[in-house]
Design a protein around this motif. Sequence first.
Motif, PDB file in Angstrom:
ATOM      1  N   MET A  55      35.331   2.541  60.190  1.00  0.00           N
ATOM      2  CA  MET A  55      36.155   3.718  60.015  1.00  0.00           C
ATOM      3  C   MET A  55      37.550   3.311  59.567  1.00  0.00           C
ATOM      4  O   MET A  55      38.109   2.328  60.066  1.00  0.00           O
ATOM      5  N   GLU A 139      35.360  11.956  58.375  1.00  0.00           N
ATOM      6  CA  GLU A 139      34.882  12.084  59.742  1.00  0.00           C
ATOM      7  C   GLU A 139      35.659  13.180  60.471  1.00  0.00           C
ATOM      8  O   GLU A 139      35.088  13.975  61.195  1.00  0.00           O
ATOM      9  N   GLU A 155      34.602   7.600  57.421  1.00  0.00           N
ATOM     10  CA  GLU A 155      33.562   6.610  57.698  1.00  0.00           C
ATOM     11  C   GLU A 155      33.194   5.903  56.407  1.00  0.00           C
ATOM     12  O   GLU A 155      32.924   6.546  55.386  1.00  0.00           O
TER      13      GLU A 155
END
Length: 236
Positions: A55, A139, A155
């Motif tokens: 991430m 995300e 992500e």
Amino acid sequence: MIIDPSTQNAAENYKLLIGSILPRPIAWVSTLSEARVANLAPISFFTAVGRKPPMISISLQPRSDGVTLKDTFVNIRDTGEFVVNVVNLDLAHAMHRSAFEFSSDVDEFTAIGLEKAQSAVVRPPRVKQSPIAMECKVERIIPIGDQGEHVVFGEVLRFQIRDELYLDRGRIDTGALQAIGRLAAEYTLVQNAFTTPVDEQILSSLSRKRLGRLDGHEDGYSPIDSKSWSASGATL
């Protein structure tokens, strides 16, 4: 000097942040609008925030008028996808030119003269010349404060890495990357590495020594008052 940020405006606090948090990695973000117009923008409020899934986060401020949302943010919000392209020294000037505030209907790859490459799993193209690209899906998006700022968490769905940079055991050859970072009003080239402890003679020789310059300007020069510094003034 002790400064209370609550007594300052956003621009004043911004200057302290960008002059203190450095060098900052640069996310050269490519996006597509809903009308499928390609956009490019360098974002230096950027970091890794997670491992599984991988991430990253980028923080986006409004345009130079302090009100209008940047095309990068609008595109990410509306499509849920973006690509982070890593910037090396060869791409530094093109990256800087992409900070110019183009009209939303301008394909910035075309305007700057960069070649697109198709991404593997997201719609926005990547910069073909970039040594590493991270294809991301949104995300979450978190608004920050009252100045129209947002943090985007993405992500990483795919890493695209130039073959010669990918080493055994899944490592990146950082010594060959020639990555650049953002300072306050300037950029820096990552060109040395060390482990600790550093020899005392080396520490002594470097104590209070100012950084060197690659551009030929004299020590102490700053582009902060020139049109080539700000995103809105970046020359083409």
